[in-house]
Enzyme design. Structure first.
Site, PDB file in Angstrom:
ATOM      1  N   CYS A   2      20.476  54.444 -45.917  1.00 58.91           N
ATOM      2  CA  CYS A   2      21.861  54.591 -45.483  1.00 58.91           C
ATOM      3  C   CYS A   2      22.613  53.330 -45.897  1.00 58.91           C
ATOM      4  CB  CYS A   2      21.944  54.773 -43.968  1.00 58.91           C
ATOM      5  SG  CYS A   2      21.150  56.276 -43.355  1.00 58.91           S
ATOM      6  N   GLY A  28      24.248  57.131 -49.253  1.00 57.75           N
ATOM      7  CA  GLY A  28      24.186  58.270 -48.348  1.00 57.75           C
ATOM      8  C   GLY A  28      25.394  59.164 -48.508  1.00 57.75           C
ATOM      9  N   ASN A 102      20.379  51.292 -40.969  1.00 52.67           N
ATOM     10  CA  ASN A 102      19.753  51.668 -42.236  1.00 52.67           C
ATOM     11  C   ASN A 102      18.275  51.376 -42.125  1.00 52.67           C
ATOM     12  OD1 ASN A 102      19.125  52.201 -44.952  1.00 52.67           O
ATOM     13  ND2 ASN A 102      19.585  50.093 -45.559  1.00 52.67           N
ATOM     14  N   GLY A 103      17.451  52.393 -42.324  1.00 48.23           N
ATOM     15  CA  GLY A 103      16.005  52.207 -42.232  1.00 48.23           C
ATOM     16  C   GLY A 103      15.358  53.363 -41.506  1.00 48.23           C
ATOM     17  N   TYR A 259      15.713  51.975 -57.765  1.00 43.04           N
ATOM     18  CA  TYR A 259      16.612  53.123 -57.731  1.00 43.04           C
ATOM     19  C   TYR A 259      17.751  53.021 -56.717  1.00 43.04           C
ATOM     20  CZ  TYR A 259      18.196  57.906 -56.738  1.00 43.04           C
ATOM     21  OH  TYR A 259      18.970  59.019 -56.533  1.00 43.04           O
ATOM     22  N   ASP A 368      14.093  56.031 -63.946  1.00 44.69           N
ATOM     23  CA  ASP A 368      13.702  54.917 -63.078  1.00 44.69           C
ATOM     24  C   ASP A 368      12.426  55.230 -62.323  1.00 44.69           C
ATOM     25  OD1 ASP A 368      14.636  56.240 -60.387  1.00 44.69           O
ATOM     26  OD2 ASP A 368      16.357  56.384 -61.731  1.00 44.69           O
TER      27      ASP A 368
END
Length: 507
Positions: A2, A28, A102-103, A259, A368
């Site tokens: 995110c 996201g 985020n995570g 990426y 990638d």
């Protein structure tokens, strides 16, 4: 994966936050949200979709205040279709707190159980981010003395979060009437950076997932938030920071460089663009050593992320570099689209081949990474349909063979094309004439060259080594069962809470 951002400005924060989300949109595309703070009052707007579609002029006008946080969501825990899981999340006690995350937490169910039974807190969604918010709120509540919050209380609460929460988390939060709080897990798995505008008084500050947001908003990159560190910016625009974990070590996710991150970002002192260039050089050296028998007429990248690696690979092989695929920029990134059917359908809508670059040639396609193989298989067939004689495929990263549990949507091992297959078998699966992967040691070395102070990386999706030390086979099986629509035994923990049906929107 995110994107989070927090701003403490001297003028309206809504435009800063919106512009920041636009720059972080690649992290996201499922949902977006902004919360602004006007004195001690929050103004919130969030919903499913791209940031440009979620926020209209009337929404922006209602987001008053010169401070706030914002979030773009890519679901890794919870439901991709639930608008109730859009972030930031809000809890009213104590003080009023909003949070974007985020995570991915790896002990969500244990935390939900303790929140419900011990802390007497209700979590209404399946999002681990709501769990994280309630853990932070509880840790603040048990340390607070009266209404007034001290820095010791705030940083002590973050230390309590570190003690209870496992997994990966980079967080921006706001405490009503006090200020912006940001912190990063003790391993620094997910990125978080601080920026400053020191051309005005008082100084303005920004915290974001990537440095590109800092650049785009006219701030100057100050530094990364350290693993286990918390930073707090109060209403007087004073920046405070403290290490809140005595067991912190920097182990950033190497897939950010492969990426996830934009190439113009700098994460933990390493330029993402430079790292990708170096991956191309390393991959070219492997081709010279082990695949010198291949006759390659042209190198063609799979747009967009692989371009730097493909360019350097072509230069070092002394082979022409060509743009053989044209990308439709009005369709989302296929890797982060929820659902395999959506990803497969979108590939040919997303890319179109330029026939003259393929016809009668031996083509080396460079991407990638290869995760599920759906996109790669379609692209190889497009190259053959365009007239390629031979189609070779090179990945700038090693084979993805293991689940990622730290915030990337690749949790099911059966979905990973490299799981249990040799390179030759993968080549047959995607229909190419030769499959060439980057070596893991080589990739780690070229990324670390950008910052030799990084002791290690999270490379779990490549080697199955989970740096937090708490990921068991039972947990991996549980994650896969949930993803497959099953109801494993651990899921009973979430059903013990009252279902108030608050997430249902009948309006």
């Amino acid at each position: 994966m995110c994107g989070v951002i927090g701003v403490v400005a001297n003028s309206a924060a809504n435009q800063f936050l919106y512009d920041g989300l636009m720059v972080l949109q690649h992290r996201g595309q499922d949902a977006a949200g902004i919360v602004t703070a006007e004195e001690s009052r929050f103004h919130l707007h969030k919903g499913p979709g791209l940031a440009r579609d979620v926020f209209r002029t009337r929404d922006m006008r209602s987001l008053l205040g010169d401070m706030g946080v914002a979030h773009v969501r890519y679901p890794t825990a919870g439901s991709a279709s639930s608008s109730a899981e859009s972030q930031p999340f809000y809890v009213n006690s104590p003080y009023g707190i909003v949070l974007g995350h985020n995570g991915n937490l790896t002990n969500t169910h244990e935390l939900k159980e303790s929140l419900f039974r011990t802390d007497l807190r209700h979590v209404n969604t399946n999002s681990d981010s709501e769990v994280l918010l309630n853990v932070l709120a509880h840790e603040l509540q048990v340390r607070a003395s009266g209404r007034q919050l001290s820095l010791d209380t705030i940083f002590g609460a973050v230390a309590g979060v570190h003690a209870r929460c496992k997994g990966a988390y980079a967080v921006t939060a706001f405490i009503a009437g006090y200020g912006l709080l940001a912190f990063r897990d003790p391993y620094g798995i997910r990125p978080l950076v601080i920026g400053i505008n020191d051309q005005v008084l008082p100084h303005e500050y920004i915290v974001a997932s990537e440095s590109v947001a800092i650049d785009a908003l006219g701030f100057r990159l100050l530094r990364d938030v350290a693993p286990g560190e918390a930073v707090f910016i109060d209403y007087q625009r004073q920046l405070h920071s403290r290490m809140c974990s005595d067991k912190s070590v920097l182990n950033p996710c190497i897939f950010e460089y492969v990426y996830l991150a934009r190439p113009d970002s700098v994460i933990d002192g390493v330029s993402v663009y430079s790292a990708r260039l170096a991956m191309g050089v390393s991959l070219a050296e492997k081709i010279k050593r082990e695949f010198a028998h291949l006759k390659i007429d042209v190198v063609i990248p799979i747009p967009d992320t692989s371009r730097p690696s493909a360019l350097q690979l072509a230069n070092h092989l002394n082979v022409p570099y060509r743009e053989g695929f044209i990308k439709n920029r009005y369709i989302g990134r296929t890797f982060i689209m929820p659902g395999q059917a959506l990803r497969k359908k979108s590939v040919r809508q997303k890319l179109n081949a330029i026939g003259e670059e393929f016809k009668g040639k031996n083509v080396l396609l460079v991407d990638d990474s290869i995760v599920r193989g759906t996109t790669s298989r379609e692209i190889v067939q497009m190259a053959r349909d365009a007239g390629a004689e031979k189609v070779y495929f090179a990945s700038a990263s090693p084979p993805v063979r293991f689940s990622n549990v730290y915030g990337i949507d690749m949790p099911t091992r059966n979905e990973l094309i490299a799981n249990g297959r040799t390179d030759a078998e993968i080549a047959r699966e995607i229909g190419c004439d030769a499959m060439i992967y980057q070596d893991l040691d080589a990739m780690v070395n070229v990324v670390r060259a950008g910052n030799p102070e990084i002791p290690d990386f999270d490379t779990s999706c490549f080697d199955g080594r989970y740096i937090t030390g708490d990921v068991t086979l039972e947990y991996l099986n549980y994650v896969e069962a949930v993803r497959n629509g099953e109801t494993p035994s651990l899921a009973a923990l979430s059903t013990q809470q009252l279902d108030l049906n608050l997430a249902t929107n009948n309006g």
